[in-house]
Design a protein around this motif. Structure first.
Motif, PDB file in Angstrom:
ATOM      1  N   ASN A   1     -12.697 -28.296 -15.349  1.00 38.46           N
ATOM      2  CA  ASN A   1     -13.489 -28.526 -14.150  1.00 38.46           C
ATOM      3  C   ASN A   1     -14.658 -29.481 -14.374  1.00 38.46           C
ATOM      4  O   ASN A   1     -15.354 -29.861 -13.427  1.00 38.46           O
ATOM      5  CB  ASN A   1     -14.041 -27.199 -13.625  1.00 38.46           C
ATOM      6  N   LEU A   2     -14.883 -29.898 -15.651  1.00 37.66           N
ATOM      7  CA  LEU A   2     -16.009 -30.768 -15.942  1.00 37.66           C
ATOM      8  C   LEU A   2     -15.730 -31.552 -17.220  1.00 37.66           C
ATOM      9  O   LEU A   2     -15.259 -30.994 -18.206  1.00 37.66           O
ATOM     10  CB  LEU A   2     -17.288 -29.940 -16.118  1.00 37.66           C
ATOM     11  N   LEU A   3     -15.984 -32.849 -17.185  1.00 40.21           N
ATOM     12  CA  LEU A   3     -15.874 -33.696 -18.368  1.00 40.21           C
ATOM     13  C   LEU A   3     -17.204 -34.403 -18.551  1.00 40.21           C
ATOM     14  O   LEU A   3     -17.613 -35.219 -17.719  1.00 40.21           O
ATOM     15  CB  LEU A   3     -14.749 -34.722 -18.197  1.00 40.21           C
TER      16      LEU A   3
ATOM     17  N   CYS B   1     -16.583 -36.415 -23.521  1.00 44.36           N
ATOM     18  CA  CYS B   1     -15.792 -37.640 -23.655  1.00 44.36           C
ATOM     19  C   CYS B   1     -16.524 -38.647 -24.535  1.00 44.36           C
ATOM     20  O   CYS B   1     -17.695 -38.951 -24.290  1.00 44.36           O
ATOM     21  CB  CYS B   1     -15.530 -38.236 -22.278  1.00 44.36           C
ATOM     22  N   LEU B   2     -15.836 -39.144 -25.551  1.00 41.53           N
ATOM     23  CA  LEU B   2     -16.376 -40.180 -26.428  1.00 41.53           C
ATOM     24  C   LEU B   2     -15.311 -41.251 -26.628  1.00 41.53           C
ATOM     25  O   LEU B   2     -14.109 -40.951 -26.662  1.00 41.53           O
ATOM     26  CB  LEU B   2     -16.781 -39.597 -27.788  1.00 41.53           C
ATOM     27  N   PHE B   3     -15.757 -42.487 -26.760  1.00 39.20           N
ATOM     28  CA  PHE B   3     -14.840 -43.590 -27.035  1.00 39.20           C
ATOM     29  C   PHE B   3     -15.072 -44.042 -28.471  1.00 39.20           C
ATOM     30  O   PHE B   3     -16.053 -44.757 -28.752  1.00 39.20           O
ATOM     31  CB  PHE B   3     -15.069 -44.736 -26.042  1.00 39.20           C
ATOM     32  N   PRO B   4     -14.191 -43.641 -29.402  1.00 35.93           N
ATOM     33  CA  PRO B   4     -14.452 -43.871 -30.832  1.00 35.93           C
ATOM     34  C   PRO B   4     -14.415 -45.333 -31.271  1.00 35.93           C
ATOM     35  O   PRO B   4     -14.803 -45.631 -32.396  1.00 35.93           O
ATOM     36  CB  PRO B   4     -13.351 -43.054 -31.519  1.00 35.93           C
TER      37      PRO B   4
ATOM     38  N   VAL C   1     -12.135 -23.903 -23.696  1.00 31.13           N
ATOM     39  CA  VAL C   1     -11.849 -24.307 -25.077  1.00 31.13           C
ATOM     40  C   VAL C   1     -12.665 -25.560 -25.395  1.00 31.13           C
ATOM     41  O   VAL C   1     -12.521 -26.579 -24.706  1.00 31.13           O
ATOM     42  CB  VAL C   1     -10.350 -24.595 -25.279  1.00 31.13           C
ATOM     43  N   PRO C   2     -13.556 -25.523 -26.391  1.00 35.48           N
ATOM     44  CA  PRO C   2     -14.332 -26.721 -26.732  1.00 35.48           C
ATOM     45  C   PRO C   2     -13.405 -27.902 -27.015  1.00 35.48           C
ATOM     46  O   PRO C   2     -12.429 -27.770 -27.753  1.00 35.48           O
ATOM     47  CB  PRO C   2     -15.098 -26.298 -27.986  1.00 35.48           C
ATOM     48  N   CYS C   3     -13.695 -29.033 -26.396  1.00 31.90           N
ATOM     49  CA  CYS C   3     -12.748 -30.155 -26.461  1.00 31.90           C
ATOM     50  C   CYS C   3     -13.492 -31.479 -26.468  1.00 31.90           C
ATOM     51  O   CYS C   3     -14.428 -31.685 -25.688  1.00 31.90           O
ATOM     52  CB  CYS C   3     -11.801 -30.085 -25.262  1.00 31.90           C
ATOM     53  N   ILE C   4     -13.077 -32.375 -27.370  1.00 32.93           N
ATOM     54  CA  ILE C   4     -13.580 -33.747 -27.383  1.00 32.93           C
ATOM     55  C   ILE C   4     -12.445 -34.652 -26.918  1.00 32.93           C
ATOM     56  O   ILE C   4     -11.399 -34.723 -27.565  1.00 32.93           O
ATOM     57  CB  ILE C   4     -14.048 -34.179 -28.782  1.00 32.93           C
ATOM     58  N   VAL C   5     -12.625 -35.304 -25.789  1.00 33.78           N
ATOM     59  CA  VAL C   5     -11.623 -36.217 -25.238  1.00 33.78           C
ATOM     60  C   VAL C   5     -11.976 -37.637 -25.683  1.00 33.78           C
ATOM     61  O   VAL C   5     -13.114 -38.086 -25.504  1.00 33.78           O
ATOM     62  CB  VAL C   5     -11.587 -36.145 -23.704  1.00 33.78           C
ATOM     63  N   CYS C   6     -11.020 -38.323 -26.284  1.00 34.51           N
ATOM     64  CA  CYS C   6     -11.288 -39.700 -26.731  1.00 34.51           C
ATOM     65  C   CYS C   6     -10.061 -40.571 -26.494  1.00 34.51           C
ATOM     66  O   CYS C   6      -8.923 -40.102 -26.602  1.00 34.51           O
ATOM     67  CB  CYS C   6     -11.701 -39.728 -28.202  1.00 34.51           C
ATOM     68  N   SER C   7     -10.302 -41.825 -26.139  1.00 30.38           N
ATOM     69  CA  SER C   7      -9.200 -42.741 -25.850  1.00 30.38           C
ATOM     70  C   SER C   7      -9.575 -44.149 -26.297  1.00 30.38           C
ATOM     71  O   SER C   7     -10.710 -44.407 -26.724  1.00 30.38           O
ATOM     72  CB  SER C   7      -8.892 -42.744 -24.350  1.00 30.38           C
ATOM     73  N   ASN C   8      -8.606 -45.059 -26.185  1.00 27.46           N
ATOM     74  CA  ASN C   8      -8.902 -46.469 -26.400  1.00 27.46           C
ATOM     75  C   ASN C   8      -9.830 -46.957 -25.290  1.00 27.46           C
ATOM     76  O   ASN C   8      -9.910 -46.340 -24.216  1.00 27.46           O
ATOM     77  CB  ASN C   8      -7.608 -47.288 -26.443  1.00 27.46           C
ATOM     78  N   HIS C   9     -10.538 -48.046 -25.548  1.00 34.78           N
ATOM     79  CA  HIS C   9     -11.621 -48.441 -24.639  1.00 34.78           C
ATOM     80  C   HIS C   9     -11.545 -49.945 -24.386  1.00 34.78           C
ATOM     81  O   HIS C   9     -12.181 -50.735 -25.074  1.00 34.78           O
ATOM     82  CB  HIS C   9     -12.958 -48.073 -25.278  1.00 34.78           C
ATOM     83  N   SER C  10     -10.786 -50.330 -23.353  1.00 27.48           N
ATOM     84  CA  SER C  10     -10.592 -51.753 -23.080  1.00 27.48           C
ATOM     85  C   SER C  10     -11.073 -52.172 -21.702  1.00 27.48           C
ATOM     86  O   SER C  10     -10.989 -53.348 -21.358  1.00 27.48           O
ATOM     87  CB  SER C  10      -9.104 -52.109 -23.206  1.00 27.48           C
ATOM     88  N   ASN C  11     -11.577 -51.223 -20.911  1.00 24.59           N
ATOM     89  CA  ASN C  11     -11.885 -51.545 -19.511  1.00 24.59           C
ATOM     90  C   ASN C  11     -13.214 -50.954 -19.064  1.00 24.59           C
ATOM     91  O   ASN C  11     -13.356 -50.523 -17.925  1.00 24.59           O
ATOM     92  CB  ASN C  11     -10.752 -51.046 -18.604  1.00 24.59           C
ATOM     93  N   SER C  12     -14.179 -50.923 -19.966  1.00 22.83           N
ATOM     94  CA  SER C  12     -15.554 -50.534 -19.669  1.00 22.83           C
ATOM     95  C   SER C  12     -15.622 -49.213 -18.900  1.00 22.83           C
ATOM     96  O   SER C  12     -14.940 -48.247 -19.248  1.00 22.83           O
ATOM     97  CB  SER C  12     -16.250 -51.670 -18.896  1.00 22.83           C
TER      98      SER C  12
ATOM     99  N   GLU D   1     -12.483 -22.310 -31.944  1.00 22.04           N
ATOM    100  CA  GLU D   1     -11.521 -23.408 -32.075  1.00 22.04           C
ATOM    101  C   GLU D   1     -12.030 -24.599 -31.289  1.00 22.04           C
ATOM    102  O   GLU D   1     -12.521 -24.447 -30.161  1.00 22.04           O
ATOM    103  CB  GLU D   1     -10.146 -22.997 -31.545  1.00 22.04           C
ATOM    104  N   ILE D   2     -11.933 -25.753 -31.879  1.00 20.06           N
ATOM    105  CA  ILE D   2     -12.285 -26.980 -31.181  1.00 20.06           C
ATOM    106  C   ILE D   2     -11.077 -27.916 -31.200  1.00 20.06           C
ATOM    107  O   ILE D   2     -10.335 -27.979 -32.191  1.00 20.06           O
ATOM    108  CB  ILE D   2     -13.510 -27.669 -31.822  1.00 20.06           C
ATOM    109  N   CYS D   3     -10.858 -28.592 -30.079  1.00 21.32           N
ATOM    110  CA  CYS D   3      -9.707 -29.502 -29.954  1.00 21.32           C
ATOM    111  C   CYS D   3     -10.188 -30.938 -29.800  1.00 21.32           C
ATOM    112  O   CYS D   3     -11.163 -31.211 -29.088  1.00 21.32           O
ATOM    113  CB  CYS D   3      -8.858 -29.123 -28.740  1.00 21.32           C
ATOM    114  N   ILE D   4      -9.506 -31.829 -30.467  1.00 22.03           N
ATOM    115  CA  ILE D   4      -9.693 -33.270 -30.243  1.00 22.03           C
ATOM    116  C   ILE D   4      -8.493 -33.748 -29.447  1.00 22.03           C
ATOM    117  O   ILE D   4      -7.361 -33.749 -29.939  1.00 22.03           O
ATOM    118  CB  ILE D   4      -9.821 -34.046 -31.562  1.00 22.03           C
ATOM    119  N   LEU D   5      -8.734 -34.091 -28.187  1.00 21.61           N
ATOM    120  CA  LEU D   5      -7.666 -34.518 -27.290  1.00 21.61           C
ATOM    121  C   LEU D   5      -7.669 -36.038 -27.208  1.00 21.61           C
ATOM    122  O   LEU D   5      -8.575 -36.641 -26.630  1.00 21.61           O
ATOM    123  CB  LEU D   5      -7.867 -33.924 -25.893  1.00 21.61           C
ATOM    124  N   THR D   6      -6.667 -36.665 -27.811  1.00 19.58           N
ATOM    125  CA  THR D   6      -6.571 -38.123 -27.763  1.00 19.58           C
ATOM    126  C   THR D   6      -5.777 -38.563 -26.539  1.00 19.58           C
ATOM    127  O   THR D   6      -4.874 -37.860 -26.077  1.00 19.58           O
ATOM    128  CB  THR D   6      -5.904 -38.680 -29.030  1.00 19.58           C
ATOM    129  N   CYS D   7      -6.132 -39.714 -26.020  1.00 17.95           N
ATOM    130  CA  CYS D   7      -5.494 -40.238 -24.817  1.00 17.95           C
ATOM    131  C   CYS D   7      -5.284 -41.738 -24.977  1.00 17.95           C
ATOM    132  O   CYS D   7      -6.128 -42.442 -25.540  1.00 17.95           O
ATOM    133  CB  CYS D   7      -6.375 -39.949 -23.596  1.00 17.95           C
TER     134      CYS D   7
END
Length: 540
Positions: free
Chosen positions: A70-72, A130-133, A42-53, A168-174
Motif C-alpha cells: 500500500n506504500l512505496l 525504493c532505491l536505484f542502485p 515484509v521489509p522490502c527494498i525495491v530496486c531497478s535499472n534507472h534510464s528514465n529519471s 526477514e528482509i527482501c530485495i525485490l529487483t525489477c
C-alpha cells in the motif's frame, strides 16, 4: 510481525494521478511477476535499472498492486527538492526522501545519515523502500555498475535485528524496458523478479562486521537479476541489430506478447555481445557465460558476419524509411496502388472526425514541444535525454488540466456536461487520431515501395531471404530458440492476453476504445507520422 505504515491520503491521490498520466502517455504498460512482490508488512527494498529519471519511480509506484504493497517510499536526488516547480511538489507530496550526490556539491561533501536512518526505520516497520542502485539516471544502452548502497542497507537492517529470529528482509529487483522511453504512446515492459530473501540466521555473512566481498557478491547478484529482464548492451548498434534479428525470426507483431518479444531480443543481444567479447579477447577461458562453441573461431566469425550484414540491411531500411515487414511481404504494383488509396482515404476520414478533439490536444502538444526543446538545449544527450519523458509527462499534465479547466469555464452554463464530456471527447479523438496516423504511416510506406522500384526492391528481398535463412539457423541451432516461432509464441499459455498480447481482429475491434489500445503491427509503434525505424543516437 510488522504491519507496515498506513497509506497517507496524499500518497493515494498521487498514485492515482501517476497511473492516469502513464496510461495516457504510454500505449501499453505490461507488468510481469507481480506474484513475486512480498506482501504488506515484509521489509522490502525495491530496486531497478534507472534510464528514465522520475518516470522510473512513477512506473514502480503505478505497477505495484495496492493489495500487495500500500506504500512505496521513494528516494530522489536532493537537487529536485525545495523548488517552486510542479515536479518538486510532485516528488515531495509522494513522501520522497532526498538523497545527496557528491557530483551535485562543489566541495563533494554530503551527509545522507539522516535519510538512511529514516529508510532503516521504515524497513523495521515493514515498509517497502525504493532505491536505484545505479546511483543516477542515464541515457545509455547498458546498465551502469551498481553501487553497493542497497546491499549495505540490507546488511544494516539484518544487523539491527540479529536477535529477532523471525525477521526477514527482501530485495525485490525489477527490470523496466521502454520500447521508446520518450515517445508518446510507446510501450513499456515491467518485470518483477523473485525476491532475494535474507534473514539473520540464514545470512550470517551479512551481519556486521561484514566482509565487503559479501556486499559486492550480493550487489552482483542484484545486477544479474536486473540485467536478465531488460536489454543491456555496450552500444546502441547492438540494440538495433538484435531487434532486427528478433523481427526477422518472429515477425508476429503484437500477436507475440511484449514480454516474449523482449526476451527474444535479449537472446540475440547476449549472443552478439559474447561474439564481440571473443573477437576483442575480453572473455576469459572457462567463463560461465562462455558458449559450448567458444573454441570454434568459425562460429564467432559467422555470428559477427551475421551482425555486420544485419546492420547493413537495417541501415538500408532506415535510408528508405521502411520496416522489414514491408520487404518480407512482396506486393504487386496494383495491390500497392489500391492500398495507397484505401489508407489515404481512411486516414482523411479518421482525421476529420477526430478534429474537434485534436484542437483540444493542440495546446498540450505545443506546450510540451516547447518545454522539451528548451530542455534538450540545456545539455548533451547523455545528460538530458533520460528526462525527456519526465518533462513530457509533467508539462502534458499541467497543460491538460489547463485545457480542461478552460473548457469548463468557457461553457459554464452547461459545465455539468462539459466537465465529463471534454475528457471523453479527448480520449475518443486520441484513439481516432492514432488510427489516422497509423493509416498515414502505411500510406507513406507503400508510396516509398513504389518509389524504390522493382529492381531495388527485388535486391532487398533477396538480401532479406538470405538473412532470414541465417537468422533462423542461428536462432534454432545455436541459441536453442523454437523452430516454429509463429506457433510457439502465438499459442502461449492461458492468461497470456493479460501480458500485452492482442489476439486477432475480434479482440482488436472489441477493445477498440480500451486503454490497451488497438492492435499494432509491432511493438515498435509510436504516435508519429513516420515508422519508427531507427530511434537510437550515435554511440557515445
Amino acid at each position: 510481525m510488522p504491519k507496515g505504515s498506513s497509506t497517507p491520503w496524499s500518497y493515494f491521490l498521487i498514485r492515482v494521478l501517476f497511473k492516469f498520466v502513464l496510461k495516457i502517455f504510454y500505449g501499453t504498460i505490461v507488468v510481469e511477476g507481480t506474484e513475486n512482490i512480498p506482501p504488506r508488512g515484509v521489509p522490502c527494498i525495491v530496486c531497478s535499472n534507472h534510464s528514465n529519471s522520475l518516470t522510473d519511480a512513477l512506473v514502480l509506484v503505478a505497477t505495484i498492486p495496492f493489495k500487495r504493497r500500500n506504500l512505496l517510499r521513494l528516494t530522489a536526488k536532493s537537487t529536485q527538492f525545495g523548488k517552486k516547480t510542479f515536479t518538486s511538489w510532485l516528488i515531495e507530496s509522494a513522501g520522497t526522501l532526498p538523497i545527496q550526490r557528491r557530483k551535485d556539491f562543489a566541495d563533494g561533501q554530503i551527509d545522507n545519515n539522516i535519510v538512511m536512518q529514516h529508510l532503516l526505520n521504515a524497513l523495521d516497520y515493514g515498509d517497502a523502500v525504493c532505491l536505484f542502485p545505479e546511483g543516477a539516471s542515464r541515457f545509455h544502452p547498458t546498465i551502469a555498475p551498481l553501487k553497493t548502497g542497497v546491499a549495505r542497507m540490507a546488511s544494516s537492517a539484518l544487523s539491527r535485528n540479529r536477535n529477532s529470529p523471525d525477521f526477514e528482509i527482501c530485495i525485490l529487483t525489477c527490470s523496466i524496458t521502454y520500447m521508446h522511453r520518450q515517445h508518446f504512446r510507446s510501450d513499456v515492459l515491467v518485470t518483477y523478479h523473485p525476491p532475494i530473501r535474507l534473514t539473520p540466521s540464514n545470512n550470517p555473512e551479512l551481519l556486521e562486521p561484514v566482509d565487503y566481498s559479501e556486499i559486492r557478491s550480493l550487489t552482483a547478484r542484484m545486477h544479474q537479476q536486473i540485467g536478465s529482464g531488460t536489454l543491456d548492451a555496450p552500444s546502441w548498434r547492438l540494440h538495433r541489430v538484435a531487434k532486427l534479428a528478433a523481427r526477422i525470426y518472429a515477425p508476429l507483431g503484437t500477436e507475440m506478447s511484449l514480454g516474449d518479444y523482449v526476451r527474444v531480443v535479449r537472446t540475440f543481444l547476449e549472443a552478439f555481445k559474447l561474439a564481440e567479447l571473443h573477437r576483442n579477447g575480453e572473455l576469459l577461458s572457462g567463463s560461465d557465460n562462455e558458449p559450448d562453441s567458444s573454441n570454434d573461431d568459425s562460429v564467432v566469425t559467422r555470428v559477427l558476419k551475421l551482425e555486420e550484414d544485419l546492420k547493413v540491411y537495417q541501415d538500408e531500411l532506415a535510408t528508405w524509411g521502411l520496416k522489414d515487414d514491408r520487404i518480407r511481404k512482396p506486393l504487386k504494383r496494383r495491390v500497392i496502388l489500391y492500398r495507397i488509396l484505401v489508407r489515404l482515404t481512411w486516414s482523411v476520414i479518421l482525421l476529420s472526425i477526430s478534429l474537434p478533439g485534436v484542437l483540444l490536444w493542440t495546446p498540450i502538444a505545443i506546450a510540451t514541444f516547447i518545454a522539451v526543446r528548451e530542455f534538450k538545449r540545456s545539455g548533451p544527450i547523455w545528460d538530458t535525454w533520460d528526462e525527456i519523458a519526465q518533462y513530457k509527462l509533467v508539462y502534458g499534465l499541467i497543460s491538460g488540466i489547463f485545457v480542461w479547466t478552460t473548457s469548463v469555464l468557457l461553457t459554464f452554463p452547461v459545465a455539468f456536461i462539459t466537465v465529463w464530456a471534454v475528457p471523453v471527447v479527448m480520449w475518443l479523438s486520441l484513439r481516432w487520431f492514432e488510427d489516422a496516423v497509423s493509416a498515414f504511416r502505411a500510406f507513406v510506406s507503400l508510396a516509398r515501395l513504389l518509389r524504390m522500384g522493382r529492381k531495388h526492391l527485388g535486391e532487398l528481398r533477396t538480401t532479406r531471404d538470405d538473412l532470414h535463412r541465417r537468422v533462423m539457423d542461428f536462432a534454432v541451432n545455436t541459441l536453442g530458440l523454437p523452430g516454429t516461432p509463429e506457433q510457439h509464441f502465438t499459442e502461449g499459455s492461458a492468461g497470456q492476453q493479460d501480458k500485452g498480447r492482442i489476439r486477432g481482429p475480434w479482440a482488436s475491434k472489441a477493445k477498440y476504445f480500451s486503454l490497451r489500445r488497438r492492435r499494432k503491427r509491432d511493438w515498435n509503434e509510436t504516435l508519429r507520422l513516420y515508422d519508427q525505424v531507427d530511434d537510437y543516437p550515435e554511440d557515445f
